[in-house]
Motif scaffolding. Structure first.
Motif, PDB file in Angstrom:
ATOM      1  N   UNK A 216     -33.645 -38.210 -19.057  1.00  0.00           N
ATOM      2  CA  UNK A 216     -34.310 -37.516 -20.163  1.00  0.00           C
ATOM      3  C   UNK A 216     -33.377 -37.340 -21.348  1.00  0.00           C
ATOM      4  N   UNK A 217     -32.159 -36.952 -21.066  1.00  0.00           N
ATOM      5  CA  UNK A 217     -31.187 -36.735 -22.151  1.00  0.00           C
ATOM      6  C   UNK A 217     -30.852 -38.044 -22.863  1.00  0.00           C
ATOM      7  N   UNK A 218     -30.703 -39.110 -22.093  1.00  0.00           N
ATOM      8  CA  UNK A 218     -30.394 -40.417 -22.694  1.00  0.00           C
ATOM      9  C   UNK A 218     -31.580 -40.919 -23.512  1.00  0.00           C
ATOM     10  N   UNK A 219     -32.804 -40.724 -22.986  1.00  0.00           N
ATOM     11  CA  UNK A 219     -33.996 -41.129 -23.739  1.00  0.00           C
ATOM     12  C   UNK A 219     -34.114 -40.364 -25.051  1.00  0.00           C
ATOM     13  N   UNK A 220     -33.800 -39.067 -24.996  1.00  0.00           N
ATOM     14  CA  UNK A 220     -33.872 -38.235 -26.203  1.00  0.00           C
ATOM     15  C   UNK A 220     -32.851 -38.710 -27.237  1.00  0.00           C
TER      16      UNK A 220
ATOM     17  N   UNK B 140     -21.187 -35.499 -25.105  1.00  0.00           N
ATOM     18  CA  UNK B 140     -22.130 -34.389 -25.233  1.00  0.00           C
ATOM     19  C   UNK B 140     -23.295 -34.476 -24.245  1.00  0.00           C
ATOM     20  N   UNK B 141     -23.407 -35.612 -23.568  1.00  0.00           N
ATOM     21  CA  UNK B 141     -24.406 -35.726 -22.509  1.00  0.00           C
ATOM     22  C   UNK B 141     -23.944 -34.938 -21.276  1.00  0.00           C
ATOM     23  N   UNK B 142     -24.861 -34.477 -20.442  1.00  0.00           N
ATOM     24  CA  UNK B 142     -24.427 -33.908 -19.165  1.00  0.00           C
ATOM     25  C   UNK B 142     -23.616 -34.967 -18.396  1.00  0.00           C
ATOM     26  N   UNK B 143     -22.456 -34.566 -17.908  1.00  0.00           N
ATOM     27  CA  UNK B 143     -21.536 -35.450 -17.188  1.00  0.00           C
ATOM     28  C   UNK B 143     -21.007 -36.582 -18.066  1.00  0.00           C
TER      29      UNK B 143
ATOM     30  N   UNK C 145     -25.907 -45.835 -26.563  1.00  0.00           N
ATOM     31  CA  UNK C 145     -24.569 -45.243 -26.747  1.00  0.00           C
ATOM     32  C   UNK C 145     -23.625 -45.532 -25.593  1.00  0.00           C
ATOM     33  N   UNK C 146     -24.130 -45.422 -24.368  1.00  0.00           N
ATOM     34  CA  UNK C 146     -23.255 -45.619 -23.211  1.00  0.00           C
ATOM     35  C   UNK C 146     -22.753 -47.058 -23.175  1.00  0.00           C
ATOM     36  N   UNK C 147     -23.638 -47.997 -23.439  1.00  0.00           N
ATOM     37  CA  UNK C 147     -23.229 -49.398 -23.477  1.00  0.00           C
ATOM     38  C   UNK C 147     -22.268 -49.662 -24.632  1.00  0.00           C
ATOM     39  N   UNK C 148     -22.503 -49.021 -25.773  1.00  0.00           N
ATOM     40  CA  UNK C 148     -21.581 -49.165 -26.907  1.00  0.00           C
ATOM     41  C   UNK C 148     -20.188 -48.678 -26.517  1.00  0.00           C
ATOM     42  N   UNK C 149     -20.150 -47.572 -25.763  1.00  0.00           N
ATOM     43  CA  UNK C 149     -18.865 -47.060 -25.277  1.00  0.00           C
ATOM     44  C   UNK C 149     -18.205 -48.086 -24.361  1.00  0.00           C
TER      45      UNK C 149
ATOM     46  N   UNK D  33     -27.645 -43.829 -16.753  1.00  0.00           N
ATOM     47  CA  UNK D  33     -28.516 -42.657 -16.881  1.00  0.00           C
ATOM     48  C   UNK D  33     -29.151 -42.311 -15.544  1.00  0.00           C
ATOM     49  N   UNK D  34     -29.590 -43.325 -14.828  1.00  0.00           N
ATOM     50  CA  UNK D  34     -30.197 -43.103 -13.512  1.00  0.00           C
ATOM     51  C   UNK D  34     -29.164 -42.633 -12.501  1.00  0.00           C
ATOM     52  N   UNK D  35     -27.977 -43.224 -12.535  1.00  0.00           N
ATOM     53  CA  UNK D  35     -26.907 -42.856 -11.606  1.00  0.00           C
ATOM     54  C   UNK D  35     -26.575 -41.373 -11.700  1.00  0.00           C
ATOM     55  N   UNK D  36     -26.486 -40.847 -12.939  1.00  0.00           N
ATOM     56  CA  UNK D  36     -26.101 -39.447 -13.147  1.00  0.00           C
ATOM     57  C   UNK D  36     -27.305 -38.516 -13.288  1.00  0.00           C
ATOM     58  N   UNK D  37     -28.510 -39.065 -13.192  1.00  0.00           N
ATOM     59  CA  UNK D  37     -29.701 -38.224 -13.278  1.00  0.00           C
ATOM     60  C   UNK D  37     -29.912 -37.608 -14.646  1.00  0.00           C
ATOM     61  N   UNK D  38     -29.619 -38.360 -15.694  1.00  0.00           N
ATOM     62  CA  UNK D  38     -29.728 -37.818 -17.061  1.00  0.00           C
ATOM     63  C   UNK D  38     -30.645 -38.706 -17.903  1.00  0.00           C
TER      64      UNK D  38
END
Length: 999
Positions: A67-71, A307-310, A255-259, A60-65
């Motif tokens: 807020x979206x990941x927290x949501x 569906x997340x940015x990037x 979700x990202x870790x699950x992926x 999330x930090x790497x891609x600057x997202x």
């Protein structure tokens, strides 16, 4: 765009930069007192679970997202309350207090009104929060809890679509398909050919992720490792995916870790998931009640990330760098080895990923036409949904093999574009379509070009067919033929007009998943077919009708009447009723449905089919197919009854195939019996086999160090382009095509499959089977001669020099070229073009060649010099007037080839005949009985890939009863059923006449 830690998107294609990223992540873990060493944890699962939250945050930090990941994570956390309410109140209290027998006591309208008063507003969140609060003091809130219990119980027992009120059902293995499941599936009806999955939601996914009891903690995760029951053995996930850990991390909101956990074992999960694979769910620890819907959870994890940015870039990155895969977190440096992957279906896609990540250069080929991706693949993709297409408008791209032409719209085919984009971004991967292994390129040629290994992923064998009376009538075809025409041929597109014709009632013979898919797609295609027909007919009625036969008129009237009826339907229920009234779609099973492979493997698809209105008849053995006066299917007849059926689609499995093997050739997917039968098994074959390829190649030195050495040659040798278009007559066109390896591999009698590339569905050719006329090996060209007798053939004259085309082949079996024999060649019309090369080869083998060249009009004559050069004597036959001769021994008559046969003076050892079915049948009747006659069967063809689709099937008088003519088109005339051939050539007559008008 610059990312965190000083990275740019292009850095993720650089191994040294990925190593740097990996070090940053380890430092990130160290800063949080997390050890990056799998051996420091008690189990692998502990390692994964410990790192997952930190990987989520790091990405999330790497891609600057952030807020979206927290949501997204908060959405998951909010669900915990709802699931807690479902488990503690709905399941344990409500349905026990008010079982189904007490439903009559519940006044739901009154109860709903009272609950609305108590909650202010009825929402899942409000309900769950209030109920859990009330449960803290159940005595004080006894009344409120009773109202909530009545409300919840009523919804549970009335099949609510709200996940809070959906409880696991007890399973009856003999009756898995219940009316409750069918009723619920009706909410999942798609619109036309657009993808729709109402079940694939984050709420349903979380519901299942929480329902999982996380068996990995006890090492009892049977969904992954398999389950041994008293009745049978259930192998579980063929990929041995870490499912329990995935569910646990998903439920926690990472979700990202699950992926990343999925990617360890199933990197190409875009090809699997909901409504594709079910082995894992079948082996779930819950065997007496509904299992965890694992594929749905998997699909939702990927969807949530995409569906997340990037999100696309995150998935792409994690296929290269995955720190949760402790043993193999990074791709390997270049090895210099070159692998040819033949077939880009699921096995080929998976293998291409693994091998390119191992550092090998991969060239993938496939016999299907592969169109360009409709966007630039190298630019960073911020929102994947912006690149997705509505499936009803998506022109088939060819990539994906059976996943493109065999799997239906129950699965989102945008995932094929996703997988392809990921592969094509890699510098050590190159893809070529319309290239069939063994035809466009041979094993020896691949070796000569510098390939160190060949991986065969060429898919299933020919479809099995029934050999009964009427099995080759008009309207009877294989399910594979139907699905390939529909999906790969683009018949589902609104603005296309293909020759695919079906009529109602429709009978499906077989009960596997292909049969179920075929039934559903037929139900959707028929209304579209008659709608398109009616629109074109009403627009051009007067110019069309004049060419209709009596049979055409009957079918046209039928289509117009049905189109008018269906136009009155205002919803699916009304459309379904109309379709049932005009015959509908029925699946006929030879045994009980519960014994079928579809029921055992994925009964949910049967539920979906029945929810759409597909009917099923059990315990019937097909005896014959009765026909009408035109030879069209009329009824399917069984031992004790008959049912009306104007279309019969056969789906009784495929024959196994045995492609060539050698030390440097390995087989995957359906080529390997241990992994045949499903997408996930094909991917498993790639996972288990790629290291073996590396080991085999390491025994020898790499032959080239750069992929460019091979691909530069292949670009020139394999890519086919128009060099010249020659108009030979009003309706005969010659194409000179530059395709050096195709020209080199061509042998007399073989043919090619020609297609064009177009962004306009109305201008896309259907597959044309064209026999090579002659080759120019010095210039690398081949001549194809086309008679314009349909819409697709008429498009050939509009091709322009330099235009790339899809030329697959040479395919089929080469004509046997005798030595020192007297051979009679008989050609009719364009059939004469086929005989140029055959005659020349016979003369080269010291045969005496007599050639009867037949034409209707003198304008149809072309390349007289080539006919003369390929023969010792020509008997020119023209039905309208004499053709002038230029050679002393040659003869010219006004008449047909039968008249010409009477003028043959020399002794004949064999006849080779190519022309219309009527002409070849007439030759058979008029030849001397002792002379062998070989005819080239010009049956309908589609895939031309050794009979995979079954379109080319032809009835013959042998024990088997049929042949696939694209595998061997030359047949002894004595065994050919010419009446059957004539009928099969005419079965799409109406649609062909309509398509000509479009062009």
């Amino acid at each position: 765009m610059q990312l965190a830690y000083g990275f740019f998107f292009e850095d993720f294609n650089n191994l040294e930069k990925l190593k740097k990223l990996h070090k940053y992540f380890i430092d990130y873990l160290n800063n949080h007192q997390i050890i990056y060493d799998e051996s420091s944890y008690q189990t692998k699962a502990d390692f994964l679970i410990a790192l997952s939250p930190f990987l989520d945050d790091f990405i999330a930090e790497l891609f600057g997202i952030q807020n979206e990941v927290d949501k997204l994570r908060q959405t998951h956390n909010n669900f915990d309350i709802i699931y807690d309410c479902k488990r503690r109140f709905v399941q344990r209290d409500a349905v026990k207090k008010y079982p189904r027998e007490k439903l009559a006591e519940i006044d739901f309208i009154a109860i709903s009104a009272e609950l609305e008063r108590l909650l202010d507003k009825i929402t899942l969140d409000n309900f769950a929060n209030k109920v859990l609060n009330w449960q803290q003091d159940s005595i004080k809130y006894m009344y409120e809890l009773d109202i909530a219990a009545q409300y919840a119980s009523y919804l549970v027992h009335n099949n609510s679509s709200l996940f809070l009120f959906q409880l696991p059902e007890k399973l009856d293995k003999d009756n898995l398909i219940t009316s409750k499941k069918i009723e619920r599936a009706k909410a999942n009806r798609r619109v036309g050919f657009d993808y729709f999955d109402s079940f694939l939601t984050t709420d349903n996914s979380l519901d299942n992720a929480h329902y999982c009891i996380y068996c990995h903690k006890q090492e009892k995760d049977s969904c992954s490792k398999g389950l041994q029951t008293i009745e049978n053995s259930k192998p579980g996930c063929p990929l041995k995916q870490k499912i329990s850990e995935m569910n646990y991390i998903k439920a926690k909101g990472f979700n990202i870790a699950a992926l990343a956990i999925i990617i360890i074992d199933n990197p190409m999960l875009a090809l699997t998931g909901h409504r594709i694979c079910n082995d894992c769910a079948n082996a779930c620890i819950f065997q007496k009640q509904d299992p965890v819907n694992i594929p749905l959870v998997e699909s939702d994890i990927l969807t949530s990330v995409l569906e997340l940015p990037y999100g696309f870039e995150i998935y792409d990155l994690m296929l290269k760098w995955n720190p949760l895969n402790f043993d193999d977190p990074l791709p390997k440096p270049s090895t210099g080895y070159n692998v040819l992957v033949a077939g880009i279906g699921p096995a080929g896609i998976g293998l291409s990923h693994y091998l390119s990540r191992e550092g090998h250069n991969v060239v993938a080929i496939d016999g299907l036409k592969i169109s360009n991706i409709p966007f630039y693949t190298t630019s960073p993709i911020k929102y994947w949904q912006d690149y997705k297409q509505k499936l009803s408008q998506r022109i088939p791209q060819g990539f994906g093999g059976v996943a493109e032409y065999g799997i239906t719209v129950r699965w989102d085919k945008n995932n094929l574009t996703l997988a392809r984009t990921i592969l094509e971004r890699r510098s050590n991967f190159k893809l070529y379509g319309s290239i069939m292994y063994g035809s466009n390129i041979t094993m020896q040629q691949a070796e000569d070009l510098g390939f160190d290994h060949i991986a065969l992923c060429v898919g299933a064998g020919n479809p099995r067919m029934v050999n009964i009376e009427g099995a080759f009538a008009k309207g009877v075809k294989s399910a594979s033929d139907f699905l390939m025409s529909l999906q790969s041929g683009g018949a589902f597109l609104e603005n296309s007009f293909t020759n695919l014709t079906i009529r109602m009632p429709i009978a499906i013979i077989g009960a596997g998943l292909t049969a179920i898919d075929t039934a559903v797609e037929a139900l959707y295609y028929y209304p579209l077919q008659v709608k398109k027909f009616a629109a074109l007919y009403n627009e051009r009625k007067h110019s069309i009708e004049q060419n209709f036969s009596a049979e055409d008129k009957i079918i046209a009237t039928e289509f117009l009447e049905h189109a008018q009826l269906l136009s009155k339907a205002t919803n699916y229920e009304e459309q379904q009723q109309i379709l049932n009234e005009i015959g509908g779609v029925t699946i006929y099973c030879r045994n009980l449905l519960k014994l079928s492979s579809a029921y055992k493997v994925n009964y949910e698809e049967i539920v979906q089919a029945q929810a759409l209105g597909v009917k099923i008849v059990e315990n019937v053995q097909l005896k014959k197919i009765n026909t009408d006066e035109f030879g069209y299917a009329k009824e399917v007849e069984f031992e004790h009854n008959k049912f009306a059926a104007k279309t019969v689609l056969i789906s009784i499995g495929n024959q196994s195939q045995s492609p060539e093997t050698a030390i440097q050739i390995t087989k995957y997917g359906d080529c390997n019996p241990a992994f045949s039968g499903s997408v996930v098994k094909a991917l498993a074959s790639a996972k288990e086999g790629y290291k073996n390829i590396s080991a085999l190649m390491l025994k020898n030195t790499a032959r080239f160090t750069s992929a460019n050495n091979i691909t530069t040659i292949l670009d020139n040798q394999l890519i086919s382009t128009i060099q010249k278009v020659n108009i030979l007559s009003d309706n005969i066109v010659e194409l000179i095509i530059h395709s050096p390896l195709a020209a080199k591999n061509f042998q007399p009698g073989q043919f090619f499959r020609l297609l064009n590339y177009s962004d306009n569905a109305a201008n896309i050719m259907e597959p044309l089977a064209l026999t090579g006329a002659y080759t120019d090996l010095e210039n690398g060209t081949i001549s194809l001669i086309i008679i314009e007798n349909g819409g697709s053939s008429q498009l050939c004259r509009y091709l322009v020099p330099g235009e790339q085309v899809s030329l697959m082949g040479p395919t089929g079996k080469a004509t046997v070229i005798d030595t020192n024999k007297n051979i009679l060649l008989i050609g009719g019309g364009v059939g004469n073009a086929v005989l140029f090369s055959i005659g020349a080869a016979l003369k080269h083998n010291n045969c005496k060649v007599t050639y009867i060249a037949g034409y209707k009009k003198p304008q149809d004559v072309f390349y007289m010099d080539k006919i003369i050069a390929s023969s010792d004597q020509v008997i020119w036959c023209c039905e309208e007037e004499l053709i002038p001769t230029t050679r002393l021994l040659d003869i010219s008559i006004k008449g047909n080839v039968i008249n010409g046969m009477k003028l043959v003076s020399s002794k004949i050892d064999k006849i080779i005949c190519i022309g219309s079915s009527n002409m070849m049948q007439a030759v058979l009747k008029n030849k001397e009985k002792h002379i062998p006659l070989i005819c080239s069967i010009n049956s309908p063809m589609q895939c031309m890939m050794k009979g995979i689709c079954g379109n080319c099937i032809q009835k013959v008088h042998t024990d088997l009863g049929y042949v696939f003519t694209c595998t061997c088109q030359d047949q002894d005339a004595e065994i050919i059923d010419f009446n059957c051939l004539h009928d099969r050539l005419a079965q799409n007559s109406l649609q062909e006449k309509m398509s000509i008008k479009i062009i």
